[in-house]
Scaffold this active site. Structure first.
Site, mmCIF file in Angstrom:
data_model
loop_
_atom_site.group_PDB
_atom_site.id
_atom_site.type_symbol
_atom_site.label_atom_id
_atom_site.label_comp_id
_atom_site.label_asym_id
_atom_site.label_seq_id
_atom_site.Cartn_x
_atom_site.Cartn_y
_atom_site.Cartn_z
ATOM 1 N N ASP A 67 -4.288 2.379 1.945
ATOM 2 C CA ASP A 67 -3.867 3.778 1.825
ATOM 3 C C ASP A 67 -4.560 4.473 0.649
ATOM 4 O O ASP A 67 -5.251 3.831 -0.151
ATOM 5 C CB ASP A 67 -2.332 3.880 1.675
ATOM 6 C CG ASP A 67 -1.770 2.974 0.579
ATOM 7 O OD1 ASP A 67 -2.567 2.354 -0.159
ATOM 8 O OD2 ASP A 67 -0.544 2.880 0.460
ATOM 9 N N ASN A 134 12.254 0.077 -1.239
ATOM 10 C CA ASN A 134 12.968 0.520 -0.027
ATOM 11 C C ASN A 134 12.378 -0.111 1.233
ATOM 12 O O ASN A 134 12.703 0.298 2.337
ATOM 13 C CB ASN A 134 12.935 2.053 0.082
ATOM 14 C CG ASN A 134 11.508 2.594 0.229
ATOM 15 O OD1 ASN A 134 10.550 1.838 0.175
ATOM 16 N ND2 ASN A 134 11.392 3.889 0.424
ATOM 17 N N HIS A 136 9.159 -0.090 2.008
ATOM 18 C CA HIS A 136 7.955 0.568 2.529
ATOM 19 C C HIS A 136 6.740 -0.357 2.434
ATOM 20 O O HIS A 136 6.683 -1.259 1.606
ATOM 21 C CB HIS A 136 7.708 1.933 1.863
ATOM 22 C CG HIS A 136 7.174 1.900 0.478
ATOM 23 N ND1 HIS A 136 7.332 2.936 -0.394
ATOM 24 C CD2 HIS A 136 6.461 0.957 -0.218
ATOM 25 C CE1 HIS A 136 6.743 2.640 -1.538
ATOM 26 N NE2 HIS A 136 6.208 1.457 -1.449
ATOM 27 N N GLU A 141 7.113 4.863 5.109
ATOM 28 C CA GLU A 141 8.448 4.907 4.513
ATOM 29 C C GLU A 141 9.495 4.658 5.605
ATOM 30 O O GLU A 141 9.170 4.676 6.792
ATOM 31 C CB GLU A 141 8.669 6.279 3.860
ATOM 32 C CG GLU A 141 7.686 6.598 2.736
ATOM 33 C CD GLU A 141 7.867 5.740 1.479
ATOM 34 O OE1 GLU A 141 8.863 5.004 1.385
ATOM 35 O OE2 GLU A 141 6.983 5.789 0.601
HETATM 36 P P1 PGA Z 1 4.089 -2.700 -6.565
HETATM 37 O O1 PGA Z 1 4.116 -1.710 -5.323
HETATM 38 O O2 PGA Z 1 3.155 -3.809 -6.199
HETATM 39 O O3 PGA Z 1 3.583 -1.869 -7.682
HETATM 40 O O4 PGA Z 1 5.495 -3.185 -6.751
HETATM 41 C C1 PGA Z 1 4.268 -2.215 -4.045
HETATM 42 C C2 PGA Z 1 4.512 -1.073 -3.099
HETATM 43 O O5 PGA Z 1 5.169 -0.077 -3.480
HETATM 44 O O6 PGA Z 1 4.071 -1.189 -1.945
#
Ligand code: PGA
Length: 238
Positions: A67, A134, A136, A141
Site C-alpha cells: 500500500d 483492529n 486491518h 479496514e
Molecule cells: P505496525 O503496523 O507493524 O506498525 O504495528 C501494522 C499495521 O498497522 O498493519
C-alpha cells in the site's frame, strides 16, 4: 493457517528471514509482496545483514508493496516508497520493485496498472503482512469486501490519528491510500503474517478463535491454503 509462537521479536525476525532465504533458494525469481510498519523493520535489517554477508541473493526477485498513501510524494519521509527504499530496497540487489504510486494523477488507473503488473508477473509468491489493532491488513479496514484488487480507499479516523504522530504541522496528512485489496492478497501463493508485542495480543486472540469475523479483515487468512502466522510470546499470550 499455521501458527508459530517464538520467545522474542528477534526470534520472529530470524524465523521470517529464514523463510526468505529458503524462498529465494527454491525460486530465485520469486515475486515478493512487502509491507511497511514497525513490525517488519527487524526482518528487513536482518535481510540486509544476511545479504551483505552473501547469504541471500535478490538479483532475480521482484517485489510489490502492499500500500501507499494517496496523494504523497515519493520523497516525502512518510511515504511508504521512502520507507521501503531506506529500510530495504536500496540496500539489496533486488531486480525490480513496485509500490503503488502516490504521485499518480489518476488513482483509478494507477490501481489498474498495479494489478496488471502483479498479474503479468505471475502473482505474488510470498506476501508479508502485519496486522492493525483492529485487524486491518494494509488499508483494508473492517467491513471491507473480500474480493477486491488494488483500490483507492479513505483512511479511517483511527488510522489517521494513529499515523498523525509521523507528520509535522506543516505537512498535509493524506486521508486516502492505495492498497492491495484482500482478493489480491488472498491470491498470493503463500502468506506470512508477523504479529509482535503485547498491544497486538487482543487482535491475535480474536484471529485465532478460528471464526470468520467479517469486521476483522485479517480473518481471511483462516481460509488461505498456505498462510503462516509468526507471533512473539507477548502477542500470543498478552
Ligand atoms: P505496525 O503496523 O507493524 O506498525 O504495528 C501494522 C499495521 O498497522 O498493519
Amino acid at each position: 493457517m499455521k501458527k508459530v509462537v517464538l520467545d522474542t521479536y528477534e526470534d520472529v525476525c530470524k524465523a521470517a528471514a529464514d523463510i526468505y532465504i529458503e524462498q529465494l533458494k527454491n525460486k530465485p525469481n520469486s515475486i515478493l509482496g512487502l509491507a511497511t510498519g514497525s513490525t517488519p523493520i527487524g526482518l528487513y535489517e536482518r535481510l540486509v545483514r544476511i545479504y551483505n554477508d552473501g547469504g541471500i541473493n535478490f538479483s532475480k526477485a521482484r517485489s510489490f508493496n502492499l500500500d501507499e498513501y494517496y496523494p504523497i510524494k515519493k520523497n516525502h519521509p512518510q511515504s511508504y516508497d521512502y520507507f521501503m527504499r531506506g529500510h530495504l530496497l536500496d540496500k539489496i540487489n533486488i531486480l525490480q520493485s513496485d509500490i503503488p504510486n502516490g504521485e499518480a494523477d489518476d488513482a483509478i488507473s494507477e490501481c489498474k496498472r498495479y494489478d496488471a503488473q502483479i498479474n503479468a508477473a505471475g502473482g505474488i509468491d510470498l506476501m508479508l503482512l502485519g496486522i492493525g489493532h483492529n485487524g486491518h491488513v494494509g488499508f483494508n479496514e473492517p467491513s471491507v469486501s473480500y474480493n477486491m484488487g488494488t483500490y483507492l480507499t479513505g483512511l479511517t479516523d483511527s488510522s489517521i490519528s494513529a499515523n498523525s504522530r509521523f507528520f509535522t504541522e506543516d505537512d498535509v496528512q493524506p486521508t486516502k491510500a492505495l492498497t492491495m485489496g484482500l482478493g489480491e492478497i488472498f491470491r498470493s501463493k503463500a502468506i506470512l503474517m508477523l504479529i509482535c508485542g503485547k498491544g497486538k495480543a487482543p487482535i491475535a486472540k480474536k484471529l485465532f478463535e478460528g471464526k470468520i469475523h467479517t469486521d476483522i479483515p485479517a480473518c481471511f487468512l483462516l481460509l488461505h491454503p498456505n498462510a503462516t502466522v509468526i507471533l512473539d510470546k507477548a502477542a500470543a499470550l498478552g
